[in-house]
Structures are given as structure tokens and as C-alpha cells.
Design an enzyme around this catalytic site. Structure first.
Site, PDB file in Angstrom:
ATOM      1  N   GLY A 134      34.654  22.306 -30.436  1.00  0.00           N
ATOM      2  CA  GLY A 134      35.526  22.479 -29.300  1.00  0.00           C
ATOM      3  C   GLY A 134      36.423  21.157 -29.328  1.00  0.00           C
ATOM      4  O   GLY A 134      36.370  20.405 -30.457  1.00  0.00           O
ATOM      5  N   GLN A 135      37.295  21.145 -28.345  1.00  0.00           N
ATOM      6  CA  GLN A 135      38.319  19.690 -28.170  1.00  0.00           C
ATOM      7  C   GLN A 135      37.760  18.464 -28.240  1.00  0.00           C
ATOM      8  O   GLN A 135      37.998  17.603 -29.320  1.00  0.00           O
ATOM      9  CB  GLN A 135      39.011  19.889 -26.859  1.00  0.00           C
ATOM     10  CG  GLN A 135      39.831  21.114 -26.866  1.00  0.00           C
ATOM     11  CD  GLN A 135      40.975  20.887 -25.507  1.00  0.00           C
ATOM     12  OE1 GLN A 135      42.272  20.421 -25.830  1.00  0.00           O
ATOM     13  NE2 GLN A 135      40.647  21.178 -24.519  1.00  0.00           N
ATOM     14  N   ALA A 178      30.441  23.735 -23.711  1.00  0.00           N
ATOM     15  CA  ALA A 178      30.706  24.443 -22.135  1.00  0.00           C
ATOM     16  C   ALA A 178      31.393  25.804 -22.491  1.00  0.00           C
ATOM     17  O   ALA A 178      31.924  26.095 -23.246  1.00  0.00           O
ATOM     18  CB  ALA A 178      31.500  23.321 -21.600  1.00  0.00           C
ATOM     19  N   THR A 211      34.543  26.999 -20.873  1.00  0.00           N
ATOM     20  CA  THR A 211      35.352  26.394 -20.164  1.00  0.00           C
ATOM     21  C   THR A 211      36.965  27.197 -19.829  1.00  0.00           C
ATOM     22  O   THR A 211      37.822  26.900 -19.355  1.00  0.00           O
ATOM     23  CB  THR A 211      36.380  25.456 -21.053  1.00  0.00           C
ATOM     24  OG1 THR A 211      36.405  26.016 -22.365  1.00  0.00           O
ATOM     25  CG2 THR A 211      35.271  24.109 -21.332  1.00  0.00           C
ATOM     26  N   ASP A 254      36.688  17.860 -12.922  1.00  0.00           N
ATOM     27  CA  ASP A 254      37.237  17.859 -11.715  1.00  0.00           C
ATOM     28  C   ASP A 254      37.396  19.058 -10.836  1.00  0.00           C
ATOM     29  O   ASP A 254      37.693  18.909  -9.494  1.00  0.00           O
ATOM     30  CB  ASP A 254      38.743  17.370 -11.527  1.00  0.00           C
ATOM     31  CG  ASP A 254      39.470  18.163 -12.600  1.00  0.00           C
ATOM     32  OD1 ASP A 254      39.208  18.703 -13.580  1.00  0.00           O
ATOM     33  OD2 ASP A 254      40.927  18.481 -12.488  1.00  0.00           O
ATOM     34  N   TYR A 294      33.729  28.673 -12.509  1.00  0.00           N
ATOM     35  CA  TYR A 294      33.651  27.536 -13.163  1.00  0.00           C
ATOM     36  C   TYR A 294      33.145  26.373 -12.609  1.00  0.00           C
ATOM     37  O   TYR A 294      32.315  25.824 -13.327  1.00  0.00           O
ATOM     38  CB  TYR A 294      34.966  27.500 -14.027  1.00  0.00           C
ATOM     39  CG  TYR A 294      35.205  26.076 -15.014  1.00  0.00           C
ATOM     40  CD1 TYR A 294      34.400  26.193 -16.028  1.00  0.00           C
ATOM     41  CD2 TYR A 294      35.837  24.996 -14.412  1.00  0.00           C
ATOM     42  CE1 TYR A 294      34.717  24.845 -16.971  1.00  0.00           C
ATOM     43  CE2 TYR A 294      35.906  24.051 -15.333  1.00  0.00           C
ATOM     44  CZ  TYR A 294      35.421  23.772 -16.375  1.00  0.00           C
ATOM     45  OH  TYR A 294      35.498  22.766 -17.042  1.00  0.00           O
ATOM     46  N   LYS A 349      29.738  24.266 -13.187  1.00  0.00           N
ATOM     47  CA  LYS A 349      29.439  22.803 -13.845  1.00  0.00           C
ATOM     48  C   LYS A 349      28.935  22.032 -12.780  1.00  0.00           C
ATOM     49  O   LYS A 349      27.869  21.170 -13.273  1.00  0.00           O
ATOM     50  CB  LYS A 349      31.015  22.402 -14.129  1.00  0.00           C
ATOM     51  CG  LYS A 349      31.810  23.093 -15.141  1.00  0.00           C
ATOM     52  CD  LYS A 349      31.343  22.977 -16.402  1.00  0.00           C
ATOM     53  CE  LYS A 349      31.423  21.424 -17.028  1.00  0.00           C
ATOM     54  NZ  LYS A 349      30.745  21.284 -18.239  1.00  0.00           N
ATOM     55  N   TRP A 391      41.729  18.025 -17.150  1.00  0.00           N
ATOM     56  CA  TRP A 391      43.059  18.431 -17.656  1.00  0.00           C
ATOM     57  C   TRP A 391      42.811  17.953 -19.217  1.00  0.00           C
ATOM     58  O   TRP A 391      43.954  17.290 -19.663  1.00  0.00           O
ATOM     59  CB  TRP A 391      44.202  17.907 -17.023  1.00  0.00           C
ATOM     60  CG  TRP A 391      44.651  18.180 -15.734  1.00  0.00           C
ATOM     61  CD1 TRP A 391      43.582  18.680 -14.923  1.00  0.00           C
ATOM     62  CD2 TRP A 391      45.699  18.421 -15.034  1.00  0.00           C
ATOM     63  NE1 TRP A 391      44.244  19.204 -13.631  1.00  0.00           N
ATOM     64  CE2 TRP A 391      45.553  18.779 -13.695  1.00  0.00           C
ATOM     65  CE3 TRP A 391      46.824  17.857 -15.328  1.00  0.00           C
ATOM     66  CZ2 TRP A 391      46.417  18.647 -12.852  1.00  0.00           C
ATOM     67  CZ3 TRP A 391      48.151  17.879 -14.307  1.00  0.00           C
ATOM     68  CH2 TRP A 391      47.823  18.292 -12.997  1.00  0.00           C
TER      69      TRP A 391
HETATM   70  N1  LIG Z   1      39.316  21.882 -21.221  1.00  0.00           N
HETATM   71  C1  LIG Z   1      39.634  20.984 -19.894  1.00  0.00           C
HETATM   72  O1  LIG Z   1      40.578  21.015 -19.575  1.00  0.00           O
HETATM   73  C2  LIG Z   1      38.488  20.567 -19.274  1.00  0.00           C
HETATM   74  C3  LIG Z   1      38.641  19.708 -18.068  1.00  0.00           C
HETATM   75  C4  LIG Z   1      37.526  19.077 -17.378  1.00  0.00           C
HETATM   76  C5  LIG Z   1      36.459  19.130 -17.881  1.00  0.00           C
HETATM   77  N2  LIG Z   1      36.197  19.464 -19.041  1.00  0.00           N
HETATM   78  C6  LIG Z   1      34.809  19.400 -19.620  1.00  0.00           C
HETATM   79  O2  LIG Z   1      34.732  18.765 -20.916  1.00  0.00           O
HETATM   80  C7  LIG Z   1      33.729  19.156 -21.734  1.00  0.00           C
HETATM   81  C8  LIG Z   1      34.347  19.668 -23.271  1.00  0.00           C
HETATM   82  O3  LIG Z   1      35.454  20.583 -22.949  1.00  0.00           O
HETATM   83  P1  LIG Z   1      36.133  20.966 -24.325  1.00  0.00           P
HETATM   84  O4  LIG Z   1      37.760  21.068 -23.569  1.00  0.00           O
HETATM   85  O5  LIG Z   1      36.224  20.299 -25.361  1.00  0.00           O
HETATM   86  O6  LIG Z   1      35.788  22.526 -24.283  1.00  0.00           O
HETATM   87  P2  LIG Z   1      35.997  23.535 -25.345  1.00  0.00           P
HETATM   88  O7  LIG Z   1      37.257  23.157 -26.476  1.00  0.00           O
HETATM   89  O8  LIG Z   1      36.280  24.979 -24.826  1.00  0.00           O
HETATM   90  O9  LIG Z   1      34.739  23.436 -26.333  1.00  0.00           O
HETATM   91  C9  LIG Z   1      33.675  23.736 -25.830  1.00  0.00           C
HETATM   92  C10 LIG Z   1      32.756  24.389 -27.084  1.00  0.00           C
HETATM   93  O10 LIG Z   1      31.605  24.721 -26.582  1.00  0.00           O
HETATM   94  C11 LIG Z   1      31.208  26.096 -27.442  1.00  0.00           C
HETATM   95  N3  LIG Z   1      30.324  26.705 -26.672  1.00  0.00           N
HETATM   96  C12 LIG Z   1      30.400  27.887 -25.693  1.00  0.00           C
HETATM   97  N4  LIG Z   1      29.182  28.319 -25.323  1.00  0.00           N
HETATM   98  C13 LIG Z   1      28.368  27.726 -25.939  1.00  0.00           C
HETATM   99  C14 LIG Z   1      26.991  27.809 -26.096  1.00  0.00           C
HETATM  100  N5  LIG Z   1      26.333  28.895 -25.411  1.00  0.00           N
HETATM  101  N6  LIG Z   1      26.157  26.974 -27.106  1.00  0.00           N
HETATM  102  C15 LIG Z   1      26.750  26.086 -27.808  1.00  0.00           C
HETATM  103  N7  LIG Z   1      28.121  25.787 -27.725  1.00  0.00           N
HETATM  104  C16 LIG Z   1      28.896  26.895 -26.944  1.00  0.00           C
HETATM  105  C17 LIG Z   1      32.638  26.326 -27.644  1.00  0.00           C
HETATM  106  O11 LIG Z   1      32.251  27.394 -28.643  1.00  0.00           O
HETATM  107  P3  LIG Z   1      33.059  29.003 -28.622  1.00  0.00           P
HETATM  108  O12 LIG Z   1      34.390  28.680 -28.405  1.00  0.00           O
HETATM  109  O13 LIG Z   1      32.759  29.438 -29.818  1.00  0.00           O
HETATM  110  O14 LIG Z   1      32.523  29.632 -27.663  1.00  0.00           O
HETATM  111  C18 LIG Z   1      33.532  25.445 -27.879  1.00  0.00           C
HETATM  112  O15 LIG Z   1      33.401  25.100 -29.242  1.00  0.00           O
HETATM  113  C19 LIG Z   1      33.179  20.373 -20.931  1.00  0.00           C
HETATM  114  O16 LIG Z   1      32.196  20.055 -20.400  1.00  0.00           O
HETATM  115  C20 LIG Z   1      34.282  20.765 -20.203  1.00  0.00           C
HETATM  116  O17 LIG Z   1      33.429  21.498 -19.049  1.00  0.00           O
HETATM  117  C21 LIG Z   1      36.920  20.449 -19.637  1.00  0.00           C
END
Ligand SMILES: NC(=O)c1ccc[n+]([C@@H]2O[C@H](COP(=O)([O-])OP(=O)(O)OC[C@H]3O[C@@H](n4cnc5c(N)ncnc54)[C@H](OP(=O)(O)O)[C@@H]3O)[C@@H](O)[C@H]2O)c1
Length: 294
Positions: free
Chosen positions: A10-11, A60, A62, A102, A125, A129, A150
Site C-alpha cells: 500500500g501507500q 487496511a 481504504t 480523521d 469506513y 476504523k 488525506w
Molecule cells: N489513504 C488515506 O487517505 C488515509 C487517510 C487516513 C488514514 N489512512 C490510514 O492509513 C493507513 C495506510 O493507508 P494507505 O493509504 O497506505 O492504504 P492503501 O494504499 O489502501 O494500502 C492498504 C494495503 O492494505 C492491503 N490490504 C487490504 N486488505 C488486506 C488484508 N485483509 N490483509 C492484508 N492486507 C490487506 C491492501 O492490499 P490490496 O490493495 O491488495 O487490497 C493495500 O496494499 C490505513 O490504516 C488507512 O486506514 C489512510
């Protein structure tokens, strides 16, 4: 010391892996296909095999809008997965670094949200969380839950990528201007988490618990889009800057409602862990340069 990272593709996971290479500890980074965090016995088997000294959960669900119609998956990944990881950590007596959002808040507050403010998620969502945060805190003492917002990076789908694509395709964009929040570069979040890992590694005391951490300064989606186009134009990645029209949330309806104000106060992490906020515009420039040179 070994650090186990889940959700490695993921990111945030990608940035954690990139930065971990330069550090003293060993990393075992697993992506979704290598470890499904909704499978408790797989977690337990991996933890028994790897024997990590700390786990970072970057996995997560997301997809904020999709979660409204796919709540079973959202709760499995965002509530049950963190619970299983926290149980494994409790059993092994190791800390868990977990990430939240957030979107646990309703956005009705007019000033930044504190860690002590009462959450009131507006969608599946955010609720999933929040329940993940509660699950972690219910079974583990040594945890950090970092609420961020974000998030953008050079990998995956995010606002920066979307705006850059639209800016190349169109002369005019309409972007929501009445939601305020704080963009956060995944590289900065990764640095924060690895700084905490370093403290654990060095045996320094860590004040466990819930923290807010985002980029600064706070902005709107509209102003964020303007900043993206200006920087991209300055880097010769756009032939022209599009007109970016401010619109209201009601003019851009989405399946999940978003908090109007989701700015998180980040004084607690600065005071307890000596971690200051970083300027998201630095991260923005970094990823634009990365895309340009790819
Ligand atoms: N993105 C945002 O804007 C944002 C904002 C606030 C907080 N956050 C939090 O920040 C954290 C990192 O977010 P991110 O942006 O890096 O998210 P992301 O890019 O969506 O990465 C999440 C990763 O988790 C993997 N995943 C999903 N289901 C899974 C499972 N059952 N077991 C193992 N891996 C799994 C996904 O794989 P697949 O793609 O293969 O499903 C993806 O590689 C998360 O906790 C998120 O809730 C994100």
C-alpha cells in the site's frame, strides 16, 4: 531486531519498506497475498516463525465509498484484523504500531480535533476504523494508534494522481472547497513510525496510546488541487494550469459523507514523542519529481 510490516504494497507500506532499508533492524514486509490480516491463524503462524520485536500494521480497507456497500469486508479488515494482530502482539509481549483516520470524527467541530474528542464516524469506513482502534486498545497495553489524514504517495490511487490526470485531460476542474483537512505524505508517516521503532530498538521509554499526526498546513481539497497543479506546472509536468472552480460538498455527492472539518491537532505527538508535523508540500514535490523522472 525484526520489524514485521503488514500491507506492504500500500501507500504507507511501500514508504515503510523504502525507508527501512537504511536502518539497522531487519524487516519482514508482507503484502495482502502473503498475509491476510483477517486470518488469525495465519497471523499467529507468521509471528511464531518471524519472531518480530514490533509489528507495524499498514494493511487496511481504504475504499471509503465502496465500504458503504461492502461493510463486511471493511469491518473484517479494519476491526477484526487489528484485533488479531493486537492479540498476537499481546501473546508475544511486543508492541503494535497501528494507523487510523480523521474519518472517525463527524467534522462538526470548528477547531482541530484532539485525541480526547469523542469520535462520531459518518460512514462505514470511519466506523470500522474506530472499532479497530478500540479493539487494539482492549487487548494490548503497548500500542501506538496513529490517526492520520488525506494520505498521498507516489504509489496507488490518491487525490494527487487523480488531479494530475484530470488537469492533463480538462481545461476546468470543479473541486470541493468546504471540507478542511490536512494532506499527509506517506513518506512522512513512515518516518514517524520508524522513529518510534528506533526508540523501541534503543530501549528508550515510549508513551503508548493514541496520537494524531498529519502534514501541515491545513487546507481544503480545492486549495490542495491548486497546489498540485501549480507545482506540476512549475516542474513542466503540465502544459497549462486548468481553471479550478471551488464547489460545495452538496454539488459533489458521494456514497459516504465526509467530515467538513477533519483537521487533527498534533501537539500531543510533538510533546510526548518529540515528533513535529512536516509540510505536505515537500512530500508533494518529492512525488511529482519521482513521477517526472520515472
Ligand atoms: N489513504 C488515506 O487517505 C488515509 C487517510 C487516513 C488514514 N489512512 C490510514 O492509513 C493507513 C495506510 O493507508 P494507505 O493509504 O497506505 O492504504 P492503501 O494504499 O489502501 O494500502 C492498504 C494495503 O492494505 C492491503 N490490504 C487490504 N486488505 C488486506 C488484508 N485483509 N490483509 C492484508 N492486507 C490487506 C491492501 O492490499 P490490496 O490493495 O491488495 O487490497 C493495500 O496494499 C490505513 O490504516 C488507512 O486506514 C489512510
Amino acid at each position: 531486531m525484526t520489524v514485521l510490516i503488514t500491507g506492504a504494497a500500500g501507500q504507507l507500506g511501500t514508504e515503510l519498506c523504502l525507508r527501512s532499508k537504511a536502518r539497522a533492524h531487519d524487516i519482514v514486509a508482507v503484502n495482502h497475498s502473503e498475509l491476510d490480516i483477517t486470518n488469525e491463524s495465519s497471523i499467529n503462524a507468521l509471528v511464531a516463525h518471524v519472531k518480530p520485536a514490533v509489528i507495524i500494521n499498514a494493511a487496511a480497507y481504504t475504499a471509503v465509498d465502496r465500504a458503504e456497500t461492502d461493510s463486511a469486508t471493511a469491518f473484517a479488515v479494519n476491526r477484526d484484523g487489528p484485533l488479531y494482530l493486537a492479540r498476537a502482539c499481546a501473546k508475544a509481549d511486543i508492541p503494535l504500531l497501528h494507523i487510523s483516520t480523521d474519518y472517525v470524527f463527524d467534522g462538526k467541530k470548528s477547531v482541530p480535533y484532539l485525541e480526547t474528542d469523542i469520535p462520531n464516524p459518518q460512514g462505514v469506513y470511519g466506523q470500522s476504523k474506530l472499532e479497530g482502534e478500540i479493539a487494539v486498545a482492549s487487548v494490548l497495553d503497548k500500542y501506538i494508534t496513529l490517526r492520520t489524514a488525506w494520505v498521498f504517495s507516489a504509489t496507488g490511487h490518491n487525490f494527487v494522481r487523480t488531479i494530475l490526470r484530470l488537469a492533463k485531460e480538462r481545461d476546468e476542474l470543479s473541486i470541493v472547497a468546504d471540507q478542511t483537512g490536512a494532506p499527509t505524505w506517506a513518506g512522512h508517516i513512515a518516518e514517524v513510525l520508524l522513529k518510534i521503532v528506533d526508540q523501541i530498538h534503543q530501549g528508550k521509554p515510549v508513551t503508548w496510546g493514541l496520537y494524531h499526526y498529519t502534514g501541515s498546513p491545513a487546507t481544503t481539497w480545492h486549495a490542495f488541487a491548486v497546489a498540485i497543479c501549480e507545482q506540476a506546472f512549475a516542474l513542466d509536468m503540465l502544459e497549462k494550469k486548468p481553471i479550478i472552480k471551488p464547489i460545495s460538498t452538496s454539488e459533489y455527492p458521494t456514497p459516504a459523507s465526509r467530515p467538513q472539518n477533519s483537521v487533527l491537532a498534533c501537539a500531543h505527538i510533538q510533546k510526548e514523542l518529540r515528533i513535529p508535523q512536516a509540510d505536505w508540500r515537500i512530500g508533494l514535490k518529492q512525488i511529482l519529481i519521482q513521477w517526472k523522472t520515472q
